[in-house]
Design an enzyme around this catalytic site. Structure first.
Site, PDB file in Angstrom:
ATOM      1  N   CYS A   4      -2.855 -11.340  12.482  1.00  0.00           N
ATOM      2  CA  CYS A   4      -2.255 -10.599  10.917  1.00  0.00           C
ATOM      3  C   CYS A   4      -1.272 -12.047  11.039  1.00  0.00           C
ATOM      4  O   CYS A   4      -0.636 -12.587  11.698  1.00  0.00           O
ATOM      5  CB  CYS A   4      -1.155  -9.403  11.013  1.00  0.00           C
ATOM      6  SG  CYS A   4      -2.069  -8.402  11.606  1.00  0.00           S
ATOM      7  N   GLN A  34       8.841 -16.911   0.318  1.00  0.00           N
ATOM      8  CA  GLN A  34       6.733 -17.050   0.180  1.00  0.00           C
ATOM      9  C   GLN A  34       7.997 -18.430  -1.416  1.00  0.00           C
ATOM     10  O   GLN A  34       8.143 -18.330  -1.962  1.00  0.00           O
ATOM     11  CB  GLN A  34       6.559 -15.944  -0.570  1.00  0.00           C
ATOM     12  CG  GLN A  34       6.420 -14.528   0.243  1.00  0.00           C
ATOM     13  CD  GLN A  34       5.457 -14.154  -0.405  1.00  0.00           C
ATOM     14  OE1 GLN A  34       5.333 -13.583  -1.527  1.00  0.00           O
ATOM     15  NE2 GLN A  34       4.855 -12.673   0.746  1.00  0.00           N
ATOM     16  N   LYS A  53       1.676 -22.240   5.081  1.00  0.00           N
ATOM     17  CA  LYS A  53       1.179 -23.486   5.066  1.00  0.00           C
ATOM     18  C   LYS A  53       1.735 -23.704   7.013  1.00  0.00           C
ATOM     19  O   LYS A  53       1.063 -23.747   7.742  1.00  0.00           O
ATOM     20  CB  LYS A  53       1.418 -24.284   4.343  1.00  0.00           C
ATOM     21  CG  LYS A  53      -0.335 -24.174   3.556  1.00  0.00           C
ATOM     22  CD  LYS A  53      -0.305 -25.303   2.585  1.00  0.00           C
ATOM     23  CE  LYS A  53      -1.253 -25.067   1.249  1.00  0.00           C
ATOM     24  NZ  LYS A  53      -0.461 -24.260   0.254  1.00  0.00           N
ATOM     25  N   GLU A  64      -8.763 -13.527  11.453  1.00  0.00           N
ATOM     26  CA  GLU A  64      -9.370 -12.138  11.520  1.00  0.00           C
ATOM     27  C   GLU A  64      -9.811 -11.446  10.025  1.00  0.00           C
ATOM     28  O   GLU A  64      -8.787 -11.994   9.246  1.00  0.00           O
ATOM     29  CB  GLU A  64      -8.800 -11.063  12.509  1.00  0.00           C
ATOM     30  CG  GLU A  64      -8.692 -10.987  14.022  1.00  0.00           C
ATOM     31  CD  GLU A  64      -8.722  -9.822  14.357  1.00  0.00           C
ATOM     32  OE1 GLU A  64      -8.283  -8.689  13.775  1.00  0.00           O
ATOM     33  OE2 GLU A  64      -8.042  -9.845  15.455  1.00  0.00           O
ATOM     34  N   SER A  76      -6.022 -10.829   3.364  1.00  0.00           N
ATOM     35  CA  SER A  76      -4.925  -9.983   2.189  1.00  0.00           C
ATOM     36  C   SER A  76      -5.230 -11.135   1.103  1.00  0.00           C
ATOM     37  O   SER A  76      -5.430 -12.418   1.493  1.00  0.00           O
ATOM     38  CB  SER A  76      -3.694 -10.188   2.196  1.00  0.00           C
ATOM     39  OG  SER A  76      -3.607 -11.299   2.160  1.00  0.00           O
ATOM     40  N   SER A 100      -6.398 -23.172   1.103  1.00  0.00           N
ATOM     41  CA  SER A 100      -5.611 -24.266   0.745  1.00  0.00           C
ATOM     42  C   SER A 100      -5.159 -25.006   1.233  1.00  0.00           C
ATOM     43  O   SER A 100      -5.965 -26.145   1.505  1.00  0.00           O
ATOM     44  CB  SER A 100      -3.940 -24.270  -0.385  1.00  0.00           C
ATOM     45  OG  SER A 100      -3.732 -25.050  -0.145  1.00  0.00           O
TER      46      SER A 100
END
Length: 446
Positions: free
Chosen positions: A302, A310, A316, A336, A340, A349
Site C-alpha cells: 500500500c 499531495q 514520487k 501490488e 488506486s 508518471s
C-alpha cells in the site's frame, strides 16, 4: 406486469417522496464537486438515507465518478422527476412527471481518471484497475486481513460503501476523509476524531488529546530512521514489533485508500513512513508498506501521501525510495495491484520520467548511435520488465525500422519530460540511505 403496477402505485403517491426514493434508485443530483468541473446535473445512485431536522437526506454515489466524491445531499438537490427505479434484471424503470423542468437527458461520464484510453492498455494492471469506483470495498482484493476488520461492522456492504468519519484532526491539519475506515463505531459519531500525529492514537476530544500528548513521549514514528536529508526522513517500522502503531497507521490510511489496506494482521509487513522535520518533531507525510516475504517480488503493498501533502512531489519521492531499496536488494520490483486511480497515475508518471532519464543519458561510441536493452533498463532502475515495456508503449517510443526495434524520441515527448523534471524539486539521495536488507525466510515467524 408486477413492475408496471409498482410504478403506477409510486406515481399515485406523489406527495410521499420518502416512499419513492429508496436505496438503489438512480436520479440526477445537482453536483458542484465532480473533479473541479462546473456545477451540473450528475446521475447518481442512492446508497442510503436518513432524516435530520425533519428533512430527508440521501447518501449518493455519482455514477462514473470516484467514490471519494460520495456525499449526503438534501432532497432539494435531487431531480425526482427523472427517477430511475432498480430492477432485478439490471434494467431500470424511469419515473417521469412533468410538474417541473427536467434535467438533461444525457449525462456525460467522468473524464477522470480515464485518459488516453487507447494507449498502453496491454498490461493486466490497466484492465483490472477499477476507474469509476463503482465496486464496493468487499468486492475488491484486500491485502493483510482487512476483510476481518470490516466484518466487525456487519456483513452488509452498504456500511463499507459509506464514509463513516466526518473529519480527522492530525497535527495542524483537519482533513475530510474519502472512504470508510473501521474506526470504533462510538468514535465515528463524533464530529471530529483527534489523532496524535506521532503515535497515531485516536481519541474523541481535544481534551483527551491534550491528556494523551502529556504522556506520549514520541516525537517521530517508532522504529529505525533509515534515511535523512534536509527535512525529509524515512522510518522503517516492523508490523510485528510495533503492532499498535501499524494498526493505527492502517486505520488512518483506509480513510484515503479504497481498494486495499490491512488492519489486524500487520506482522508480515514492514512500513516505511516518510516525515517532514521541524522544531516540534517529525510529522508524517505519507508511507508505503511491503511484505517481508513476497512471492511475487512486490516492493510496495500500500502507498499513500496524506491529502495536505499531495501535489508537492512527495508521492514520487515515496515511489523513488521504494525502488532505491529494491536496488540495494538487487531485485526488480513492482507495486501490488490494483492501484488506486491516483496511485496509478503517479506510478505511470514515475516510470515515464525514470525510463526517459536513462535513455537520454545514453552515449554512443565510435560515432554509432547509443544502444540499450530492456533488461539493462530494468537493472539500472529496478523497475520490473513488464512495467518498462508498458511505459515504452505508453510513450510510443519504440518503432520497428529495417528489421530491428529503435527508440524514436518525439519533440513533444522531450518537451513534456523537460517540464515535468523541472517541477521535480526533491529527489532521493542514495548516499543518505542507511539500510541493509534482511533475509526474513531464516527468521521463522518474523
Amino acid at each position: 406486469g408486477q413492475a408496471e403496477n409498482k410504478m403506477a402505485d409510486l406515481v399515485g403517491r406523489e406527495n410521499d417522496k420518502d416512499s419513492v426514493i429508496f436505496e438503489g434508485c438512480r436520479l440526477p443530483v445537482w453536483n458542484s464537486a465532480t473533479g473541479g468541473r462546473m456545477a451540473e446535473w450528475t446521475l447518481a445512485e442512492v446508497i442510503s438515507k436518513k432524516k435530520m431536522s425533519g428533512e430527508w437526506w440521501y447518501y449518493v454515489h455519482y455514477v462514473s465518478y470516484n467514490k471519494r466524491l460520495d456525499e449526503w445531499v438534501p432532497e432539494s438537490r435531487l431531480d425526482v422527476e427523472r427517477l430511475q427505479l432498480p430492477r432485478k434484471d439490471s434494467k431500470v424503470v424511469v419515473l417521469q412527471r412533468n410538474s417541473r423542468p427536467s434535467s438533461p437527458d444525457v449525462y456525460s461520464p467522468c473524464e477522470f481518471p480515464k485518459k488516453n484510453n487507447n494507449v498502453g492498455r496491454k498490461r493486466k494492471l490497466d484492465s483490472t484497475e477499477p476507474e469509476s469506483g463503482e465496486s464496493s470495498p468487499r468486492s475488491q482484493p484486500v491485502c493483510g486481513s482487512m476483510s476481518r476488520s470490516l466484518s466487525a461492522h456487519g456483513s452488509d456492504d452498504v456500511v463499507t460503501r459509506m464514509k463513516n468519519v466526518n473529519t480527522v484532526e492530525l497535527g495542524r491539519y483537519r482533513i475530510k476523509p474519502w472512504y470508510f475506515s473501521p474506526y470504533p463505531q462510538d468514535l465515528t459519531t463524533e464530529p471530529v476524531i483527534y489523532l496524535c500525529e506521532f503515535c497515531l492514537k485516536y481519541v474523541r476530544s481535544r481534551k483527551c488529546l491534550e491528556r494523551h500528548k502529556a504522556k506520549c513521549d514520541l516525537f517521530h514514528p517508532p522504529g529505525n530512521e533509515i534515511y535523512r536529508k534536509d527535512k525529509i526522513s524515512f522510518f522503517e517500522i516492523d508490523g510485528r514489533k510495533n503492532k499498535s502503531y501499524a494498526q493505527n497507521l492502517c486505520l488512518l490510511a483506509k480513510l484515503f485508500l479504497d481498494h486495499k489496506t490491512l488492519y489486524y494482521d500487520t506482522d508480515p509487513f514492514l512500513f516505511y513512513v516518510m516525515t517532514e522535520y521541524d522544531t516540534y518533531g517529525c510529522h508524517i507525510v505519507g508511507y508505503f508498506s511491503k511484505e517481508k516475504e513476497s512471492s511475487e517480488d512486490y516492493n510496495v503493498a500500500c502507498i499513500l501521501t496524506l491529502p495536505p501533502y499531495q501535489m508537492k512531489g512527495y508521492g514520487k519521492l515515496l515511489i523513488e525510495f521504494s525502488y532505491e531499496l529494491s536496488k540495494i536488494e538487487g531485485k526488480t520490483g513492482s507495486p501490488e495491484k490494483p492501484l488506486s486511480d491516483l496511485g496509478l497515475l503517479s506510478y505511470r508518471s514515475y516510470w515515464s520520467q525514470t525510463v526517459l532519464e536513462i535513455i537520454l543519458g545514453l552515449q554512443g561510441q565510435d560515432g554509432n548511435p547509443p544502444t540499450i536493452t530492456i533488461n539493462e533498463i530494468c537493472e539500472q532502475t529496478s523497475i520490473r520488465k513488464e512495467d518498462v515495456v508498458s511505459t515504452l508503449q505508453c510513450l510510443q517510443l519504440v518503432q520497428y525500422y529495417k528489421g530491428q526495434y529503435v527508440i524514436s524520441l518525439l519533440k513533444e515527448v522531450l518537451d513534456k519530460h523537460a517540464v515535468s523534471m523541472a517541477k521535480r524539486k526533491i529527489r532521493i539521495d542514495p548516499k543518505c540511505i542507511s539500510w541493509s536488507p534482511k533475509d526474513w525466510s531464516r527468521r521463522g515467524k518474523w
